[in-house]
Design a protein around this motif. Structure first.
Motif, short mmCIF file in Angstrom:
data_model
loop_
_atom_site.label_atom_id
_atom_site.label_comp_id
_atom_site.label_asym_id
_atom_site.label_seq_id
_atom_site.Cartn_x
_atom_site.Cartn_y
_atom_site.Cartn_z
N THR A 479 0.82 -1.21 0.00
CA THR A 479 0.00 0.00 0.00
C THR A 479 0.86 1.26 0.00
O THR A 479 0.41 2.33 -0.41
CB THR A 479 -0.97 0.03 1.20
OG1 THR A 479 -0.23 0.11 2.41
CG2 THR A 479 -1.86 -1.21 1.23
N HIS A 480 2.11 1.16 0.47
CA HIS A 480 3.01 2.31 0.43
C HIS A 480 3.35 2.69 -1.02
O HIS A 480 3.59 3.87 -1.31
CB HIS A 480 4.30 2.01 1.21
CG HIS A 480 4.15 2.21 2.68
ND1 HIS A 480 4.62 3.32 3.33
CD2 HIS A 480 3.54 1.44 3.62
CE1 HIS A 480 4.32 3.23 4.62
NE2 HIS A 480 3.67 2.09 4.82
N ILE A 481 3.37 1.71 -1.89
CA ILE A 481 3.64 1.98 -3.31
C ILE A 481 2.51 2.84 -3.88
O ILE A 481 2.75 3.83 -4.57
CB ILE A 481 3.77 0.65 -4.08
CG1 ILE A 481 5.05 -0.08 -3.63
CG2 ILE A 481 3.77 0.89 -5.58
CD1 ILE A 481 5.15 -1.51 -4.11
N TRP A 482 1.28 2.45 -3.55
CA TRP A 482 0.14 3.24 -4.02
C TRP A 482 0.16 4.64 -3.42
O TRP A 482 -0.13 5.62 -4.11
CB TRP A 482 -1.17 2.52 -3.69
CG TRP A 482 -2.38 3.33 -4.07
CD1 TRP A 482 -3.25 3.96 -3.25
CD2 TRP A 482 -2.83 3.61 -5.41
NE1 TRP A 482 -4.22 4.62 -3.97
CE2 TRP A 482 -3.98 4.42 -5.29
CE3 TRP A 482 -2.36 3.26 -6.68
CZ2 TRP A 482 -4.68 4.86 -6.41
CZ3 TRP A 482 -3.06 3.71 -7.78
CH2 TRP A 482 -4.20 4.51 -7.65
N LEU A 619 -9.21 1.56 9.05
CA LEU A 619 -9.47 2.97 9.39
C LEU A 619 -8.22 3.81 9.17
O LEU A 619 -8.28 4.90 8.62
CB LEU A 619 -9.94 3.06 10.84
CG LEU A 619 -10.18 4.45 11.42
CD1 LEU A 619 -11.29 5.19 10.68
CD2 LEU A 619 -10.50 4.36 12.92
N PHE A 620 -7.10 3.30 9.65
CA PHE A 620 -5.79 3.93 9.43
C PHE A 620 -4.70 2.91 9.70
O PHE A 620 -4.77 2.22 10.69
CB PHE A 620 -5.58 5.15 10.35
CG PHE A 620 -4.29 5.88 10.05
CD1 PHE A 620 -4.28 6.92 9.13
CD2 PHE A 620 -3.09 5.48 10.63
CE1 PHE A 620 -3.08 7.56 8.81
CE2 PHE A 620 -1.90 6.12 10.32
CZ PHE A 620 -1.90 7.16 9.41
N PRO A 621 -3.73 2.77 8.79
CA PRO A 621 -3.46 3.62 7.62
C PRO A 621 -4.31 3.33 6.39
O PRO A 621 -4.19 4.03 5.39
CB PRO A 621 -1.99 3.32 7.33
CG PRO A 621 -1.80 1.92 7.81
CD PRO A 621 -2.66 1.77 9.01
N GLY A 622 -5.14 2.29 6.43
CA GLY A 622 -6.05 2.04 5.33
C GLY A 622 -7.13 3.11 5.27
O GLY A 622 -7.20 3.99 6.14
N ASP A 623 -7.99 3.02 4.26
CA ASP A 623 -9.03 4.07 4.15
C ASP A 623 -10.39 3.51 3.76
O ASP A 623 -11.26 4.24 3.31
CB ASP A 623 -8.59 5.15 3.15
CG ASP A 623 -8.43 4.63 1.73
OD1 ASP A 623 -8.71 3.45 1.48
OD2 ASP A 623 -8.04 5.43 0.85
N HIS A 624 -10.59 2.18 3.98
CA HIS A 624 -11.91 1.66 3.59
C HIS A 624 -12.92 1.67 4.73
O HIS A 624 -14.08 1.32 4.53
CB HIS A 624 -11.78 0.26 2.96
CG HIS A 624 -11.21 -0.80 3.86
ND1 HIS A 624 -9.88 -1.15 3.84
CD2 HIS A 624 -11.79 -1.58 4.80
CE1 HIS A 624 -9.67 -2.12 4.72
NE2 HIS A 624 -10.81 -2.39 5.33
N ILE A 625 -12.49 2.09 5.93
CA ILE A 625 -13.44 2.39 7.02
C ILE A 625 -13.39 3.90 7.25
O ILE A 625 -12.31 4.46 7.49
CB ILE A 625 -13.06 1.65 8.32
CG1 ILE A 625 -13.17 0.13 8.13
CG2 ILE A 625 -13.94 2.11 9.48
CD1 ILE A 625 -12.74 -0.67 9.35
N THR A 626 -14.53 4.56 7.15
CA THR A 626 -14.59 6.01 7.43
C THR A 626 -15.91 6.32 8.14
O THR A 626 -16.90 5.58 7.97
CB THR A 626 -14.52 6.86 6.14
OG1 THR A 626 -15.79 6.79 5.46
CG2 THR A 626 -13.43 6.40 5.19
#
Length: 802
Positions: A479-482, A619-626
């Protein structure tokens, strides 16, 4: 004319100006009234490869030296346990039968060697010939120019020292001066904990040696290193004095300067490390020649030019971001006293800015060597046996080191991690096949080192699966690449290098997952980093199936890989496979306490307040829970944080601050941010009422404890996260602004989509915002209920009065 009144007015004005000066707390200088006694009081310098830890003693100055590329070991044999994968079916069968104790035991068969260690290069000592009591002592580090200074008086003579580590010239420079002619008299010594020799040649102090070949078993003390020919990283340290007057003399292992007024010490360091897959003894670079070339080139230049080049190079990164949090009434105190005052609940907005910028300073100073990212201690480790080998711990800590890279405008500092991930994808192909029986893609586990070791650790069955058995870091790291792409919009990088690595990570997980009894995709075996469950029969274990953290990271990995493929307009069939897999994955579960379940079943944790919160990855560091898209899951994440509480280790606190920021709770994030800056005594300091636990040491280093740099980076990233949050389509301004930061301004924070933000707010209301685009694009600015669509061409800027 009334002279007494004029005098009185003049006196009041003078007093007022003095008070203003006295309360002008710095946002960029750490300073102290005494030398460092402990490592956690020292001031650190670095150019992304050479690290220096300066104690600043008056009679005797001690400087620890590190090189980012000096590690134990040699290229890893990824094929170390070629038949480990044959145990996977038996583990899965035990789990299918709900025999968790057996599964835990069998999971130990999926283990390899432990990581190698980041090694201390040596200690430089500058010993004054005259001994006496120093008065008017001052020690500082100015992070706006990456220069440290020491000044004091002794026997009526003023002495000063200036230290910096130059990236353009690849040397450390120390300038010593006295205000009386001929008053400088000192000796220089070098020593190392590694096997080494020290001698003086042509008035150059030379130390050569090599790092050991070993596996740091169980993180215990090691026997003496064996002298192994043609193995191990070689290193060279060269020290030379440039004088204006006086006389240089030497003995066999000491360089001396007598009766000088000004002198410059040059320190040049190099190792034979030549990449993760090259034997550093037989295929290494020539460390002696490299060190000598860097020394000779710099020695020939005027000091002022070397200093000027160093400052210009450093400031082109540091000066990109400015932060102002409004008026402060905090008094001007040394940094250690300032921290103590802050820990008592007092206001010090400029300390908060200093901490934020110090995080950026540390990343610039420790992450500029390709393939060699900042480790657990950045590049500053004095120990032969550092905590956790000072390695790359990839179930949070390595990633947390880089949360601030893109959003605080230090994208170049991200590149050492991205190139390291590429190395992992090479060794990880072997790991995928031999440890997991997966023939596509690549996998990496919990720990790694400079050799891009990707196998699960545990000393071949000796360690606890709760931390040793975890094959998910490839998902997280990809995910750091993205992130790098979405902040920079560098499509060329994504196409040539980034996407193939992301695809490889996704390919592994497509094949690794199995279906549960309800036809949902899960991982088996699964663990949740370093935590343990309590099964219904009372068994406390780690090995499970369908762990929430696994699935959260795989979701994020698949989602970002799909997005990357769409950007590049490639691999439509593979995208379809990933989309199908996403739709079949075992969904998040909300437990009876309203929390986001960590385990497949609603089981209790052995430690309900455990420092890891890996199930909240989405939620963090991902972003699919907001809070907006998935309010139920966001509320469950919030309840999980409430159950865990706020008291935790330094790096964990850094993560939790970011999680609260993503929940748009600025005041809770700020509460924990203040706790992260809670004063902690140096580890070796004996006091009647010791201050321990997670927090901040006197030199602003993060206290896990012991020192781990990830808390610094996580805390700094959280400040940016409180001010700006973004995705590919929108930028939220002041989404988690705490009450104490009611007025302020920031310049240079980056947002996804290739945008840069400058804004100003008063009374918690956004007043002005300026958005610029690095590559051209569109986004939507959001603040509260207000939205503004922005379309910009490359290099354009739009200013909005909000």
């Amino acid at each position: 004319m009334n002279l007494p009144i004029i005098k009185k007015t003049f006196f009041i004005l003078l007093l007022t100006s003095f008070c203003i000066k006295a309360t002008a707390q710095s946002t960029h200088v750490l300073w102290y009234n005494q030398p460092a006694e402990f490592f956690e009081e020292s001031l650190v310098l670095g150019n992304g490869k050479l690290g220096a830890t300066v104690f600043g003693g008056a009679n005797s100055d001690k400087i620890y030296l590190n090189d980012a590329t000096l590690w134990s070991g040699e290229p890893v044999n990824a094929n170390m346990n070629p038949e480990a994968y044959k145990n996977i079916p038996a583990i899965r069968e035990a789990l299918k039968n709900e025999n968790y104790k057996l599964a835990d035991e069998l999971n130990k068969k999926i283990q390899g060697k432990n990581s190698e260690s980041f090694a201390p290069l040596g200690t430089l000592e500058i010993n004054n010939s005259e001994k006496g009591k120093a008065v008017n002592y001052h020690r500082e580090l100015d992070i706006s120019n990456a220069i440290s200074k020491v000044s004091y008086e002794m026997a009526g003579i003023k002495y000063t020292r200036e230290y910096f580590v130059s990236a353009p010239d690849q040397v450390m420079v120390i300038k010593l001066t006295s205000d009386q002619k001929g008053a400088l008299n000192f000796d220089i010594n070098l020593k190392s904990l590694l096997k080494s020799t020290v001698e003086v040649r042509n008035n150059i102090l030379v130390m050569t040696g090599f790092a050991p070949i070993h596996e740091n078993e169980g993180y215990t003390l090691l026997p003496k290193y064996k002298d192994v020919k043609e193995r191990g990283i070689r290193f060279t340290t060269l020290i030379q004095i440039k004088k204006t007057d006086g006389k240089i003399t030497n003995s066999r292992e000491t360089l001396s300067l007598k009766e000088a007024t000004e002198a410059i010490i040059y320190v040049s360091v190099a190792t034979s490390f030549n990449g993760f897959d090259k034997n550093p003894a037989t295929e290494g670079v020539d460390d002696i020649t490299i060190a000598l070339q860097n020394l000779n080139k710099t020695f020939a230049k005027p000091f002022d030019k070397v200093k000027e080049n160093h400052i210009a190079d450093y400031q082109k990164f540091y000066n990109r971001v400015n932060l102002d949090l409004g008026k402060t009434t905090a008094p001007d105190l040394p940094t250690d006293e300032r921290l103590l005052r802050y820990a008592d609940g007092k206001e010090d907005k400029n300390l908060e800015i200093l901490y934020f910028q110090y995080g950026r300073y540390l990343l610039i100073s420790s992450s500029r060597t390709m393939g060699v990212p900042a480790n657990l201690q950045g590049i500053w480790n004095p120990y032969l046996n550092p905590p956790w080998s000072s390695n790359y711990t990839m179930n949070i800590n390595l990633e947390e080191n880089y949360w601030l890279a893109e959003n605080t405008n230090l994208s170049e500092m991200h590149l050492p991690l991205l190139s390291f991930i590429k190395n992992l994808s090479v060794t990880g192909k072997v790991t995928a096949k031999t440890f997991y029986g997966v023939n596509k893609g690549w996998a990496s586990a919990h720990n790694s080192d400079i050799w891009a070791m990707s196998n699960p650790v545990g000393q071949f069955g000796k360690e606890d699966p709760s931390w040793a058995c975890w094959p998910l870091s490839g998902a997280w790291l990809s995910t750091h690449i993205w992130e790098h792409y979405v902040f920079t919009q560098d499509k060329e990088y994504l196409k040539k290098e980034g996407y193939p690595i992301m695809k490889g990570a996704s390919e592994f997980f497509l094949e690794w997952m199995i279906t549960d009894k309800n036809g949902k995709l899960i991982t088996s075996p699964s663990t949740s980093p370093e935590n343990k469950y309590i099964a219904p029969d009372g068994f406390i274990g780690a090995t499970m199936y369908g762990g929430t953290a696994d699935l959260a990271m795989i979701r994020e990995c698949f989602d970002k890989t799909i997005k990357a493929a769409k950007v590049l307009n490639t691999d439509s069939d593979f995208r379809t496979k990933l989309e199908a897999a996403l739709s079949k994955m075992y969904p998040y579960q909300i437990g009876k306490k309203g929390n986001l379940q960590e385990w497949y079943f609603d089981w209790n944790d052995e430690d309900p307040k455990h420092r890891h919160q890996s199930q909240l990855f989405g939620l963090f560091p991902g972003d699919h829970i907001t809070p907006l898209k998935t309010p139920d899951l966001a509320n469950a994440a919030k309840e999980t944080l409430e159950i865990k509480g706020d008291e935790t280790t330094g790096w964990s606190k850094g993560w939790r601050i970011n999680l609260w920021a993503r929940l748009w709770d600025g005041n809770r994030a700020y509460k924990m941010f203040r706790e992260l800056l809670r004063y902690v005594d140096p580890d070796g300091k004996k006091t009647k009422t010791p201050r321990r636990g997670g927090g901040t040491y006197p030199n602003l280093f993060d206290a896990h404890p012991p020192f781990q740099i990830d808390g610094n980076f996580g805390g700094a990233a959280a400040v940016a996260e409180m001010l700006v949050q973004s995705d590919e389509n929108e930028i939220r301004l002041l989404p988690a602004l705490p009450d104490p930061w009611e007025s302020g301004k920031v310049k240079g924070i980056c947002a996804r989509g290739g945008f840069e933000i400058e804004m100003e707010w008063e009374n918690k209301m956004l007043k002005k915002v300026s958005v610029s685009s690095k590559t051209g694009g569109k986004t939507t600015l959001i603040n509260g209920d207000k939205k503004e669509n922005v379309v910009l061409k490359k290099g354009d800027r739009k200013e909005i009065n909000w």
